[in-house]
Design a protein around this motif. Sequence first.
Motif, PDB file in Angstrom:
ATOM      1  N   PHE A   1      -2.376  -5.091  -7.653  1.00  0.00           N
ATOM      2  CA  PHE A   1      -3.159  -5.832  -6.663  1.00  0.00           C
ATOM      3  C   PHE A   1      -2.592  -7.224  -6.431  1.00  0.00           C
ATOM      4  O   PHE A   1      -2.804  -7.821  -5.380  1.00  0.00           O
ATOM      5  CB  PHE A   1      -4.637  -5.904  -7.070  1.00  0.00           C
ATOM      6  N   THR A   2      -1.828  -7.767  -7.379  1.00  0.00           N
ATOM      7  CA  THR A   2      -1.308  -9.122  -7.231  1.00  0.00           C
ATOM      8  C   THR A   2      -0.280  -9.240  -6.111  1.00  0.00           C
ATOM      9  O   THR A   2       0.071 -10.357  -5.728  1.00  0.00           O
ATOM     10  CB  THR A   2      -0.704  -9.652  -8.549  1.00  0.00           C
ATOM     11  N   LEU A   3       0.176  -8.115  -5.560  1.00  0.00           N
ATOM     12  CA  LEU A   3       1.070  -8.193  -4.398  1.00  0.00           C
ATOM     13  C   LEU A   3       0.367  -8.848  -3.212  1.00  0.00           C
ATOM     14  O   LEU A   3       1.015  -9.352  -2.305  1.00  0.00           O
ATOM     15  CB  LEU A   3       1.570  -6.803  -3.996  1.00  0.00           C
ATOM     16  N   TYR A   4      -0.955  -8.817  -3.226  1.00  0.00           N
ATOM     17  CA  TYR A   4      -1.721  -9.466  -2.168  1.00  0.00           C
ATOM     18  C   TYR A   4      -2.284 -10.816  -2.617  1.00  0.00           C
ATOM     19  O   TYR A   4      -3.250 -11.313  -2.046  1.00  0.00           O
ATOM     20  CB  TYR A   4      -2.817  -8.530  -1.643  1.00  0.00           C
ATOM     21  N   GLY A   5      -1.677 -11.410  -3.617  1.00  0.00           N
ATOM     22  CA  GLY A   5      -2.071 -12.741  -4.048  1.00  0.00           C
ATOM     23  C   GLY A   5      -1.599 -13.793  -3.043  1.00  0.00           C
ATOM     24  O   GLY A   5      -0.476 -13.741  -2.560  1.00  0.00           O
TER      25      GLY A   5
ATOM     26  N   VAL B   1       2.697  -1.002  -6.235  1.00  0.00           N
ATOM     27  CA  VAL B   1       1.928  -0.630  -5.043  1.00  0.00           C
ATOM     28  C   VAL B   1       0.709  -1.537  -4.888  1.00  0.00           C
ATOM     29  O   VAL B   1      -0.152  -1.581  -5.770  1.00  0.00           O
ATOM     30  CB  VAL B   1       1.474   0.844  -5.141  1.00  0.00           C
ATOM     31  N   GLY B   2       0.644  -2.238  -3.755  1.00  0.00           N
ATOM     32  CA  GLY B   2      -0.493  -3.088  -3.438  1.00  0.00           C
ATOM     33  C   GLY B   2      -1.244  -2.548  -2.234  1.00  0.00           C
ATOM     34  O   GLY B   2      -0.636  -2.078  -1.274  1.00  0.00           O
ATOM     35  N   ILE B   3      -2.560  -2.622  -2.298  1.00  0.00           N
ATOM     36  CA  ILE B   3      -3.415  -2.102  -1.225  1.00  0.00           C
ATOM     37  C   ILE B   3      -4.354  -3.202  -0.771  1.00  0.00           C
ATOM     38  O   ILE B   3      -4.965  -3.901  -1.597  1.00  0.00           O
ATOM     39  CB  ILE B   3      -4.199  -0.868  -1.719  1.00  0.00           C
ATOM     40  N   THR B   4      -4.465  -3.335   0.549  1.00  0.00           N
ATOM     41  CA  THR B   4      -5.363  -4.331   1.125  1.00  0.00           C
ATOM     42  C   THR B   4      -6.552  -3.631   1.795  1.00  0.00           C
ATOM     43  O   THR B   4      -6.594  -2.400   1.879  1.00  0.00           O
ATOM     44  CB  THR B   4      -4.609  -5.267   2.093  1.00  0.00           C
ATOM     45  N   HIS B   5      -7.513  -4.411   2.289  1.00  0.00           N
ATOM     46  CA  HIS B   5      -8.796  -3.896   2.767  1.00  0.00           C
ATOM     47  C   HIS B   5      -8.717  -2.864   3.878  1.00  0.00           C
ATOM     48  O   HIS B   5      -9.508  -1.928   3.897  1.00  0.00           O
ATOM     49  CB  HIS B   5      -9.688  -5.053   3.256  1.00  0.00           C
ATOM     50  N   ASP B   6      -7.804  -3.037   4.825  1.00  0.00           N
ATOM     51  CA  ASP B   6      -7.796  -2.143   5.972  1.00  0.00           C
ATOM     52  C   ASP B   6      -6.809  -0.987   5.842  1.00  0.00           C
ATOM     53  O   ASP B   6      -6.553  -0.270   6.798  1.00  0.00           O
ATOM     54  CB  ASP B   6      -7.557  -2.933   7.269  1.00  0.00           C
ATOM     55  N   ASP B   7      -6.276  -0.759   4.655  1.00  0.00           N
ATOM     56  CA  ASP B   7      -5.353   0.355   4.450  1.00  0.00           C
ATOM     57  C   ASP B   7      -6.107   1.680   4.413  1.00  0.00           C
ATOM     58  O   ASP B   7      -7.216   1.770   3.895  1.00  0.00           O
ATOM     59  CB  ASP B   7      -4.563   0.183   3.148  1.00  0.00           C
ATOM     60  N   THR B   8      -5.454   2.697   4.978  1.00  0.00           N
ATOM     61  CA  THR B   8      -6.016   4.045   5.030  1.00  0.00           C
ATOM     62  C   THR B   8      -4.923   5.043   4.635  1.00  0.00           C
ATOM     63  O   THR B   8      -3.793   4.648   4.320  1.00  0.00           O
ATOM     64  CB  THR B   8      -6.493   4.384   6.460  1.00  0.00           C
ATOM     65  N   GLU B   9      -5.250   6.328   4.719  1.00  0.00           N
ATOM     66  CA  GLU B   9      -4.249   7.365   4.443  1.00  0.00           C
ATOM     67  C   GLU B   9      -3.073   7.270   5.411  1.00  0.00           C
ATOM     68  O   GLU B   9      -1.968   7.692   5.068  1.00  0.00           O
ATOM     69  CB  GLU B   9      -4.871   8.760   4.513  1.00  0.00           C
ATOM     70  N   LYS B  10      -3.292   6.728   6.581  1.00  0.00           N
ATOM     71  CA  LYS B  10      -2.200   6.578   7.553  1.00  0.00           C
ATOM     72  C   LYS B  10      -1.098   5.684   6.989  1.00  0.00           C
ATOM     73  O   LYS B  10       0.087   6.008   7.073  1.00  0.00           O
ATOM     74  CB  LYS B  10      -2.750   6.002   8.864  1.00  0.00           C
TER      75      LYS B  10
END
Length: 148
Positions: free
Chosen positions: A79-83, A31-40
């Motif tokens: 987090f490396t999914l967003y590398g 699971v990768g999460i980026t800056h603009d991710d929310t509960e949506k």
Amino acid sequence: MKVVVQRCKAASVTVDDEVIGSIGQGLMLLVGITHDDTEKEAAYLAEKIAGLRIFEDEAGKMNLSVTDVGGSILSVSQFTLYGDCRKGKRPSFIAAARPEQAEPLYDRFNEMLREKGLTVETGQFGALMDVALTNWGPVTLVLDSPAV
């Protein structure tokens, strides 16, 4: 959000020589999460994953979900999914969310999966983990949340 989904016969995660999460048949999630991710985005992907029909039915067709087969989930933050490797030879992780943003959303995502009746094991956020997997098929998919 970005999730790598792997159908598995078994998976486990070890931290400091101790297995902290393991499952039999089910789904291994990175699971990768980026800056603009929310509960949506988390809700969208939890719903998608719970219903994703990638297990074979009696006719041998991918027609059953992890819920249908009584499988479990092993969810590991990555987090490396967003590398970004487009420039140079050292990846940039600028697109990955900072831990103080990513960890609560990762925890909420896992809780959403549990709310759908799934058994969810996890890794340890931010730890150096050894992940073991018997990918079944192999079946591996990359899911992205829709653009907001």
